[in-house]
Design a protein around this motif. Structure first.
Motif, PDB file in Angstrom:
ATOM      1  N   PHE A  80     -26.986  37.213  11.698  1.00 18.42           N
ATOM      2  CA  PHE A  80     -25.770  36.439  11.959  1.00 18.42           C
ATOM      3  C   PHE A  80     -25.857  35.125  11.182  1.00 18.42           C
ATOM      4  O   PHE A  80     -26.884  34.450  11.235  1.00 18.42           O
ATOM      5  CB  PHE A  80     -25.642  36.221  13.472  1.00 18.42           C
ATOM      6  CG  PHE A  80     -25.594  37.542  14.195  1.00 18.42           C
ATOM      7  CD1 PHE A  80     -24.381  38.148  14.473  1.00 18.42           C
ATOM      8  CD2 PHE A  80     -26.764  38.236  14.496  1.00 18.42           C
ATOM      9  CE1 PHE A  80     -24.325  39.404  15.070  1.00 18.42           C
ATOM     10  CE2 PHE A  80     -26.717  39.500  15.096  1.00 18.42           C
ATOM     11  CZ  PHE A  80     -25.499  40.075  15.382  1.00 18.42           C
ATOM     12  N   GLU A  81     -24.782  34.774  10.479  1.00 18.40           N
ATOM     13  CA  GLU A  81     -24.824  33.575   9.625  1.00 18.40           C
ATOM     14  C   GLU A  81     -23.415  33.067   9.374  1.00 18.40           C
ATOM     15  O   GLU A  81     -22.489  33.852   9.245  1.00 18.40           O
ATOM     16  CB  GLU A  81     -25.474  33.911   8.266  1.00 18.40           C
ATOM     17  CG  GLU A  81     -24.859  35.141   7.615  1.00 18.40           C
ATOM     18  CD  GLU A  81     -25.222  35.333   6.131  1.00 18.40           C
ATOM     19  OE1 GLU A  81     -25.596  34.365   5.472  1.00 18.40           O
ATOM     20  OE2 GLU A  81     -25.071  36.471   5.667  1.00 18.40           O
ATOM     21  N   PRO A  82     -23.249  31.755   9.303  1.00 15.37           N
ATOM     22  CA  PRO A  82     -21.940  31.243   8.892  1.00 15.37           C
ATOM     23  C   PRO A  82     -21.644  31.680   7.458  1.00 15.37           C
ATOM     24  O   PRO A  82     -22.562  31.931   6.682  1.00 15.37           O
ATOM     25  CB  PRO A  82     -22.108  29.727   8.979  1.00 15.37           C
ATOM     26  CG  PRO A  82     -23.573  29.469   8.934  1.00 15.37           C
ATOM     27  CD  PRO A  82     -24.218  30.681   9.535  1.00 15.37           C
ATOM     28  N   VAL A  83     -20.356  31.737   7.124  1.00 13.26           N
ATOM     29  CA  VAL A  83     -19.965  32.164   5.773  1.00 13.26           C
ATOM     30  C   VAL A  83     -20.296  31.089   4.729  1.00 13.26           C
ATOM     31  O   VAL A  83     -20.619  31.399   3.590  1.00 13.26           O
ATOM     32  CB  VAL A  83     -18.447  32.508   5.757  1.00 13.26           C
ATOM     33  CG1 VAL A  83     -17.928  32.663   4.334  1.00 13.26           C
ATOM     34  CG2 VAL A  83     -18.176  33.780   6.561  1.00 13.26           C
ATOM     35  N   HIS A  84     -20.252  29.831   5.152  1.00 16.24           N
ATOM     36  CA  HIS A  84     -20.451  28.761   4.175  1.00 16.24           C
ATOM     37  C   HIS A  84     -21.881  28.714   3.651  1.00 16.24           C
ATOM     38  O   HIS A  84     -22.791  29.325   4.223  1.00 16.24           O
ATOM     39  CB  HIS A  84     -20.085  27.404   4.795  1.00 16.24           C
ATOM     40  CG  HIS A  84     -20.957  26.985   5.950  1.00 16.24           C
ATOM     41  ND1 HIS A  84     -22.256  26.543   5.784  1.00 16.24           N
ATOM     42  CD2 HIS A  84     -20.716  26.945   7.280  1.00 16.24           C
ATOM     43  CE1 HIS A  84     -22.763  26.239   6.975  1.00 16.24           C
ATOM     44  NE2 HIS A  84     -21.864  26.479   7.904  1.00 16.24           N
ATOM     45  N   GLY A  85     -22.072  27.958   2.579  1.00 16.68           N
ATOM     46  CA  GLY A  85     -23.390  27.791   1.994  1.00 16.68           C
ATOM     47  C   GLY A  85     -24.076  26.530   2.486  1.00 16.68           C
ATOM     48  O   GLY A  85     -23.723  25.987   3.543  1.00 16.68           O
ATOM     49  N   SER A  86     -25.035  26.049   1.695  1.00 18.71           N
ATOM     50  CA  SER A  86     -25.881  24.937   2.134  1.00 18.71           C
ATOM     51  C   SER A  86     -25.218  23.573   1.908  1.00 18.71           C
ATOM     52  O   SER A  86     -25.775  22.548   2.313  1.00 18.71           O
ATOM     53  CB  SER A  86     -27.218  24.996   1.394  1.00 18.71           C
ATOM     54  OG  SER A  86     -26.979  25.002  -0.006  1.00 18.71           O
ATOM     55  N   ALA A  87     -24.052  23.561   1.277  1.00 16.99           N
ATOM     56  CA  ALA A  87     -23.246  22.338   1.084  1.00 16.99           C
ATOM     57  C   ALA A  87     -24.077  21.122   0.697  1.00 16.99           C
ATOM     58  O   ALA A  87     -24.087  20.121   1.415  1.00 16.99           O
ATOM     59  CB  ALA A  87     -22.420  22.052   2.351  1.00 16.99           C
ATOM     60  N   ARG A 141     -14.973  16.159   9.620  1.00 13.55           N
ATOM     61  CA  ARG A 141     -14.151  15.637   8.519  1.00 13.55           C
ATOM     62  C   ARG A 141     -13.424  16.709   7.721  1.00 13.55           C
ATOM     63  O   ARG A 141     -12.320  16.459   7.233  1.00 13.55           O
ATOM     64  CB  ARG A 141     -15.041  14.858   7.545  1.00 13.55           C
ATOM     65  CG  ARG A 141     -15.461  13.554   8.154  1.00 13.55           C
ATOM     66  CD  ARG A 141     -16.239  12.755   7.164  1.00 13.55           C
ATOM     67  NE  ARG A 141     -16.888  11.671   7.889  1.00 13.55           N
ATOM     68  CZ  ARG A 141     -17.322  10.563   7.355  1.00 13.55           C
ATOM     69  NH1 ARG A 141     -17.215  10.382   6.058  1.00 13.55           N
ATOM     70  NH2 ARG A 141     -17.882   9.636   8.096  1.00 13.55           N
ATOM     71  N   ASP A 142     -14.062  17.878   7.567  1.00 12.92           N
ATOM     72  CA  ASP A 142     -13.401  18.950   6.808  1.00 12.92           C
ATOM     73  C   ASP A 142     -12.101  19.356   7.494  1.00 12.92           C
ATOM     74  O   ASP A 142     -11.224  19.946   6.875  1.00 12.92           O
ATOM     75  CB  ASP A 142     -14.335  20.157   6.660  1.00 12.92           C
ATOM     76  CG  ASP A 142     -14.868  20.648   7.997  1.00 12.92           C
ATOM     77  OD1 ASP A 142     -15.322  19.812   8.806  1.00 12.92           O
ATOM     78  OD2 ASP A 142     -14.807  21.856   8.248  1.00 12.92           O
ATOM     79  N   LEU A 143     -11.961  19.058   8.792  1.00 11.15           N
ATOM     80  CA  LEU A 143     -10.732  19.375   9.523  1.00 11.15           C
ATOM     81  C   LEU A 143      -9.892  18.119   9.738  1.00 11.15           C
ATOM     82  O   LEU A 143      -9.000  18.089  10.585  1.00 11.15           O
ATOM     83  CB  LEU A 143     -11.070  20.017  10.880  1.00 11.15           C
ATOM     84  CG  LEU A 143     -11.820  21.348  10.823  1.00 11.15           C
ATOM     85  CD1 LEU A 143     -12.088  21.883  12.221  1.00 11.15           C
ATOM     86  CD2 LEU A 143     -11.037  22.380  10.017  1.00 11.15           C
TER      87      LEU A 143
HETATM   88  P1  NAI Z   1     -20.668  25.762   0.242  1.00 11.30           P
HETATM   89  O1  NAI Z   1     -20.076  26.643   1.267  1.00 11.30           O
HETATM   90  O2  NAI Z   1     -22.057  25.324   0.465  1.00 11.30           O
HETATM   91  O3  NAI Z   1     -19.751  24.461   0.042  1.00 11.30           O
HETATM   92  C1  NAI Z   1     -18.415  24.538  -0.446  1.00 11.30           C
HETATM   93  C2  NAI Z   1     -17.645  23.279   0.000  1.00 11.30           C
HETATM   94  O4  NAI Z   1     -17.336  23.402   1.391  1.00 11.30           O
HETATM   95  C3  NAI Z   1     -18.452  22.002  -0.160  1.00 11.30           C
HETATM   96  O5  NAI Z   1     -17.589  20.963  -0.502  1.00 11.30           O
HETATM   97  C4  NAI Z   1     -19.014  21.762   1.238  1.00 11.30           C
HETATM   98  O6  NAI Z   1     -19.241  20.417   1.539  1.00 11.30           O
HETATM   99  C5  NAI Z   1     -17.927  22.348   2.124  1.00 11.30           C
HETATM  100  N1  NAI Z   1     -18.518  22.927   3.338  1.00 11.30           N
HETATM  101  C6  NAI Z   1     -19.214  24.083   3.436  1.00 11.30           C
HETATM  102  N2  NAI Z   1     -19.621  24.291   4.686  1.00 11.30           N
HETATM  103  C7  NAI Z   1     -19.182  23.243   5.406  1.00 11.30           C
HETATM  104  C8  NAI Z   1     -19.308  22.861   6.769  1.00 11.30           C
HETATM  105  N3  NAI Z   1     -19.966  23.628   7.658  1.00 11.30           N
HETATM  106  N4  NAI Z   1     -18.733  21.697   7.161  1.00 11.30           N
HETATM  107  C9  NAI Z   1     -18.067  20.927   6.300  1.00 11.30           C
HETATM  108  N5  NAI Z   1     -17.919  21.231   4.998  1.00 11.30           N
HETATM  109  C10 NAI Z   1     -18.475  22.373   4.561  1.00 11.30           C
HETATM  110  O7  NAI Z   1     -20.567  26.550  -1.142  1.00 11.30           O
HETATM  111  P2  NAI Z   1     -21.110  26.118  -2.595  1.00 11.30           P
HETATM  112  O8  NAI Z   1     -20.967  24.657  -2.772  1.00 11.30           O
HETATM  113  O9  NAI Z   1     -20.464  27.048  -3.530  1.00 11.30           O
HETATM  114  O10 NAI Z   1     -22.636  26.489  -2.583  1.00 11.30           O
HETATM  115  C11 NAI Z   1     -23.675  25.581  -2.269  1.00 11.30           C
HETATM  116  C12 NAI Z   1     -24.967  26.351  -2.197  1.00 11.30           C
HETATM  117  O11 NAI Z   1     -24.918  27.258  -1.089  1.00 11.30           O
HETATM  118  C13 NAI Z   1     -25.233  27.215  -3.419  1.00 11.30           C
HETATM  119  O12 NAI Z   1     -26.591  27.120  -3.718  1.00 11.30           O
HETATM  120  C14 NAI Z   1     -24.850  28.601  -2.975  1.00 11.30           C
HETATM  121  O13 NAI Z   1     -25.566  29.588  -3.634  1.00 11.30           O
HETATM  122  C15 NAI Z   1     -25.228  28.566  -1.532  1.00 11.30           C
HETATM  123  N6  NAI Z   1     -24.493  29.536  -0.706  1.00 11.30           N
HETATM  124  C16 NAI Z   1     -25.213  30.194   0.236  1.00 11.30           C
HETATM  125  C17 NAI Z   1     -24.610  31.073   1.092  1.00 11.30           C
HETATM  126  C18 NAI Z   1     -25.436  31.707   2.141  1.00 11.30           C
HETATM  127  O14 NAI Z   1     -26.494  31.227   2.466  1.00 11.30           O
HETATM  128  N7  NAI Z   1     -24.991  32.788   2.719  1.00 11.30           N
HETATM  129  C19 NAI Z   1     -23.177  31.373   0.997  1.00 11.30           C
HETATM  130  C20 NAI Z   1     -22.482  30.580   0.001  1.00 11.30           C
HETATM  131  C21 NAI Z   1     -23.136  29.713  -0.839  1.00 11.30           C
END
Ligand code: NAI
Ligand code: MG
Length: 348
Positions: free
Chosen positions: A271-278, A328-330
């Motif tokens: 289980f993992e959030p969709v976002h990356g390490s930001a 802040r993102d919201l």
């Molecule tokens: P990201 O999702 O890390 O960030 C994209 C944008 O969304 C950034 O501006 C960030 O600040 C914002 N954001 C993301 N999650 C947020 C949160 N929880 N709250 C507020 N703002 C949020 O994607 P990005 O920048 O393309 O990738 C950064 C690193 O993360 C890369 O090294 C990438 O490979 C990795 N990554 C890892 C994933 C995983 O572990 N499953 C998935 C996507 C990216």
């Protein structure tokens, strides 16, 4: 008390901030519903890769195998190519543990600003072990004008059938409507095969209405009329793109959760959030923990506690609806910690 044994991989960047938040909320829900979580933390990450040359140690997968579930924050760091973190950790886990369904629910919560003005409540079901993300292929003639790269997509009857069955069954438990993402006009071998299998499996689920859309048109419709969708099923690549798009439609990538499921339960699911390490906001306590907390709710549901999972999502919704605490993102001013405390207070 029933205790579940969880492997926790915070990873990199904001993974370290949202993971503890998610585990705290899951444990609080457990206290109310009579189950405990025993957490074992692993430092597998890009940080470890830079230090020791590998994302995880030899035998890492065997250590995970013994756990009931895996929770992952996010991996990725500036200076480490993204394919290293993906192929060094995430993809080996998804494949070794036959996590062939990647489930990504998308909801537009009341109180959240979105680029669309519509109700959104859908689930993207992404095929997670084959398709376009394949190791088959290679490169030749590096550095010469004839330099070339070939990568084969792999679509198997067994692999496609099982993810379609999961998606049709899920649609049957929701609003009874499935959309298949395809591109069989341009990609003339694998996707016509996918379409045939969709038709074949649909016959087994007479209660589910279904249609198919080419991926390009589907992307446009997802933005223009997101309310019309219930379950969308797609290949590994299409599902990946659709779920980020759908998450953005629902307000922020920081909200979106995901589950990598081994539906047969032979192996642990992840289980993992969709976002990356930001990395742009890491270390500042600003990350939105909703994606991680909602992912933890999906884990809790998978472990057999559907009521507890519902309450976690309801607590997130309640905090967002009140509107005074949001990250802040919201458009808010709160940090990770403050939002998490509000969710915990809502849980009681
Ligand atoms: P990201 O999702 O890390 O960030 C994209 C944008 O969304 C950034 O501006 C960030 O600040 C914002 N954001 C993301 N999650 C947020 C949160 N929880 N709250 C507020 N703002 C949020 O994607 P990005 O920048 O393309 O990738 C950064 C690193 O993360 C890369 O090294 C990438 O490979 C990795 N990554 C890892 C994933 C995983 O572990 N499953 C998935 C996507 C990216
Ligand atoms: Mg993605």
């Amino acid at each position: 008390m029933m205790t579940h044994d969880i492997a926790v991989i915070p990873g990199d960047g904001i993974g370290h901030e949202v993971t503890p938040a998610a585990m705290e909320v899951a444990r609080a829900a457990g206290r109310r519903h009579g189950f405990g979580l025993h957490l074992t933390e692993y430092d597998w990450s890009c940080e470890r890769y830079l230090r020791e040359g590998a994302m995880m140690p030899p035998g890492g997968l065997d250590r995970l195998r013994a756990h009931d579930a895996i929770f992952l924050g996010a991996v990725g760091a500036p200076g480490v190519p993204d394919h290293v973190s993906l192929w060094g950790l995430l993809i080996p886990i998804r494949r070794a543990f036959r996590q062939y369904v990647n489930l990504r629910p998308v909801r537009l919560f009341p109180g959240v600003e979105s680029p669309v003005r519509a109700e959104v409540d859908l689930v993207v079901v992404r095929e997670n072990t084959e398709g376009e993300y394949s190791e088959i292929g290679g490169r030749m003639n590096r550095g010469f004008p004839e330099e070339m790269a070939v990568q084969q997509s792999v679509f198997t009857r067994a692999g496609v059938t099982r993810v379609l069955d999961y998606a049709f069954d899920l649609a049957g438990r929701r609003r009874g409507y499935l959309t298949s993402a395809t591109k069989s006009n341009g990609i003339v071998h694998t996707l016509p095969f996918w379409d045939e299998l969709v038709k074949e499996r649909a016959a087994e689920f007479p209660g589910v209405r279904w249609d198919q859309e080419h991926i390009d048109a589907l992307c446009a419709k997802l933005v223009l009329q997101p309310s019309r969708f219930d379950v969308i099923v797609g290949s590994n690549l299409f599902g990946d793109i659709l779920s980020d798009l759908a998450a953005a439609v629902a307000g922020s990538i920081g909200i979106a959760p995901s589950a990598n499921l081994n539906p047969s339960r032979e192996f642990p699911s992840m289980f993992e959030p969709v976002h990356g390490s930001a990395p742009d906001i890491a270390g500042q306590g600003l990350a939105n923990p909703i994606g991680a907390i909602w992912s933890a709710a999906m884990m809790v549901e998978h472990l057999g506690h559907a009521r507890a999972a519902e309450q976690i999502v309801a607590a997130i919704a309640a905090v967002l609806a009140k509107g005074d605490v949001r990250t802040r993102d919201l458009g808010g001013t709160s940090g990770t910690e403050q939002f998490t405390r509000a969710v915990l207070a809502e849980l009681g």
